[in-house]
Scaffold this active site. Structure first.
Site, short mmCIF file in Angstrom:
data_model
loop_
_atom_site.label_atom_id
_atom_site.label_comp_id
_atom_site.label_asym_id
_atom_site.label_seq_id
_atom_site.Cartn_x
_atom_site.Cartn_y
_atom_site.Cartn_z
N ASP A 32 0.81 -1.22 0.00
CA ASP A 32 0.00 0.00 0.00
C ASP A 32 0.85 1.27 0.00
OD1 ASP A 32 -2.32 -1.50 -0.05
OD2 ASP A 32 -2.43 -1.62 2.14
N LYS B 233 -6.03 -2.43 -7.34
CA LYS B 233 -6.35 -1.79 -6.05
C LYS B 233 -7.52 -0.83 -6.26
CE LYS B 233 -3.30 -3.92 -3.65
NZ LYS B 233 -3.74 -4.88 -2.65
C1 S3P Z 1 -4.94 -6.00 3.18
C2 S3P Z 1 -4.20 -6.69 2.26
C3 S3P Z 1 -3.63 -6.08 1.05
C4 S3P Z 1 -3.64 -4.56 1.15
C5 S3P Z 1 -4.95 -4.03 1.66
C6 S3P Z 1 -5.21 -4.57 3.06
C7 S3P Z 1 -5.48 -6.73 4.35
O1 S3P Z 1 -4.41 -6.45 -0.07
O2 S3P Z 1 -3.35 -3.99 -0.10
O3 S3P Z 1 -4.93 -2.62 1.73
O4 S3P Z 1 -5.91 -6.09 5.33
O5 S3P Z 1 -5.46 -7.97 4.32
P1 S3P Z 1 -4.11 -7.81 -0.89
O6 S3P Z 1 -4.46 -8.97 -0.03
O7 S3P Z 1 -4.99 -7.71 -2.12
O8 S3P Z 1 -2.65 -7.75 -1.23
#
Ligand code: S3P
Length: 415
Positions: free
Chosen positions: A305, A332
């Protein structure tokens, strides 16, 4: 539209809002556990409020009072719930797994951005546990049908904490053992919270195994979110000195510090401690001359992020930086490869978009300009830091989306 003026030398101390990932998990897991829990320093941004609303719709009691959230777990889950996940990928993906384990029928949906994000990445692995999940052409709305789940071995093609967590949350309700293996370790807050709630869970490198478990509620004190602190840490590196207090430094989240090391940014971790199974520290960052970096796929999950912000820092560093293996950014809240490159170029930087990352040629000074957030909170906040550090400042269109993860971001910045 919000206009941002450039700032001179800047020194300040900040307390940041609670961690988004931990808050989601604390509300969801406690909402389905036995007993009641108080979550302190919770993030009450829009994404986490979506999780609160969904858990209420499922039958849990969730009361938000400032940054405290009191949750009473529900012993039985409502049939036919319609769960509005808003803009929140974490809500819809984790909850799909959670609901799949409860033998109920439910529909999960969200806003336009969320409805464009891939959902087969959770539907497919959950089907290995016997779940029946119907997506809309691979997207939300998603319908979950009542099924008894069984354990399975799930090998994930991508490192995603959301997908891993969805499988684990289904796995704690499935008969037998469920293992998830990911290619690179992603954030492990779900595993840590499951341990604290009494789940039968074992972690072995990138493999996590859970067994059917009864969970009991636990109080959680949420550390400040390193993904929110990152903007203020970057400001220290660019403009003077900042101290961010009580920030979560779980090693699966500290990729930003790895990026700082490679960029040559000087920082210190002070007052280290552990609270509720998560490490925290006060992070002091000082203005530093930055050099170009190379970041590859193995670096990505722990700074996923923060990558728009890291790319922005590269735009101020000496030399040509390359970021590869970051294709996930395309799915995203916006296509963050496209929107980050546009942000950097619009404020006078030099960034070329590649299929899976960026090539950024650093400059000493960026002129400033106008940037659209594309309704993506991380793009809006990255733009604010870029403009504060630019020569002439500029403006951000549609900045209100910061409220997704950081409702008082501009107030804290003092702009
Ligand atoms: C998150 C996982 C990440 C991240 C998101 C929050 C989480 O996403 O980008 O902001 O809380 O598990 P991804 O699992 O798609 O990588």
């Amino acid at each position: 539209m919000r206009s941002i003026k450039p700032i001179g030398r800047f020194e300040a101390e900040f307390s940041l809002p609670g961690d988004k990932s931990i808050t989601h998990r604390a509300v969801m897991l406690n909402g389905g556990a036995e007993g009641e829990a108080l979550i302190r320093n919770a993030l009450t941004g829009e994404d986490c409020l979506s999780t609160c609303a969904c858990m209420r719709a499922l039958g849990a009691s969730v009361e938000v009072d400032g940054t405290d959230i009191r949750v009473v777990g529900t012993p039985s889950f409502r049939q036919g719930a319609r769960l509005n996940c808003g803009n929140s990928g974490t809500t819809i993906r984790l909850l799909t797994g959670f609901v799949a384990g409860k033998e109920i029928e439910a529909t999960l949906y969200g806003d336009e951005s969320l409805s464009s994000r891939p959902m087969n990445r959770v539907a497919k692995p959950l089907s290995l546990l016997g779940a029946e999940i119907q997506t809309t052409d691979g997207h939300a709305p998603v319908r979950v049908f009542p099924k008894k789940l069984h354990g399975a071995e799930v090998i994930l093609p991508i490192a995603s904490a959301q997908v891993k967590s969805a499988v684990l949350l289904a796995g704690v309700s499935a008969e037998g053992k469920t293992s998830v293996v990911e290619p690179i370790l992603s954030r492990d807050h779900t595993e840590r919270m499951l341990v604290s709630m009494g789940a039968k869970i074992a972690v072995d490198g990138n493999r996590v195994t859970v067994e059917k478990s009864k969970l009991r509620c636990v109080d959680v004190r949420v550390p400040a979110d390193i993904s929110s602190a990152a903007y203020f840490m970057a400001l220290g590196a660019l403009k003077g000195k900042t101290l961010c207090k009580g920030v979560g430094i779980n090693p699966t989240r500290t990729g930003i510090l790895t990026a700082f090391d490679r960029l040559g940014i000087s920082y210190q971790l002070l007052n280290k401690r552990t609270e509720g199974g998560e490490e925290t520290a006060d992070i002091l960052v000082e203005k530093s001359d930055m050099r170009a970096v190379e970041l590859t796929q193995a670096d990505v999950p722990s700074m996923i992020d923060e990558l728009p912000l890291v790319a922005l820092l590269c735009a101020f560093a000496e030399g040509e930086s390359r970021i590869t293996g970051a294709k996930e950014l395309r799915v995203k809240e916006s296509d963050r490869i496209r929107t980050t490159a546009e942000l950097i170029n619009n404020i006078g930087g030099d960034c070329t978009e590649t299929e899976d990352g960026f090539i950024i040629r650093g400059k000493k000074n960026l002129a400033g300009g106008t940037v659209d957030s594309y309704l993506d909170h991380r793009i809006a906040m990255t733009a604010a830091i870029g403009l504060l550090a630019s020569e002439n400042g500029g403006s951000i269109a549609r900045p209100e989306c910061c409220a997704i993860s950081f409702p008082d971001f501009f107030e804290k910045l003092g702009v």
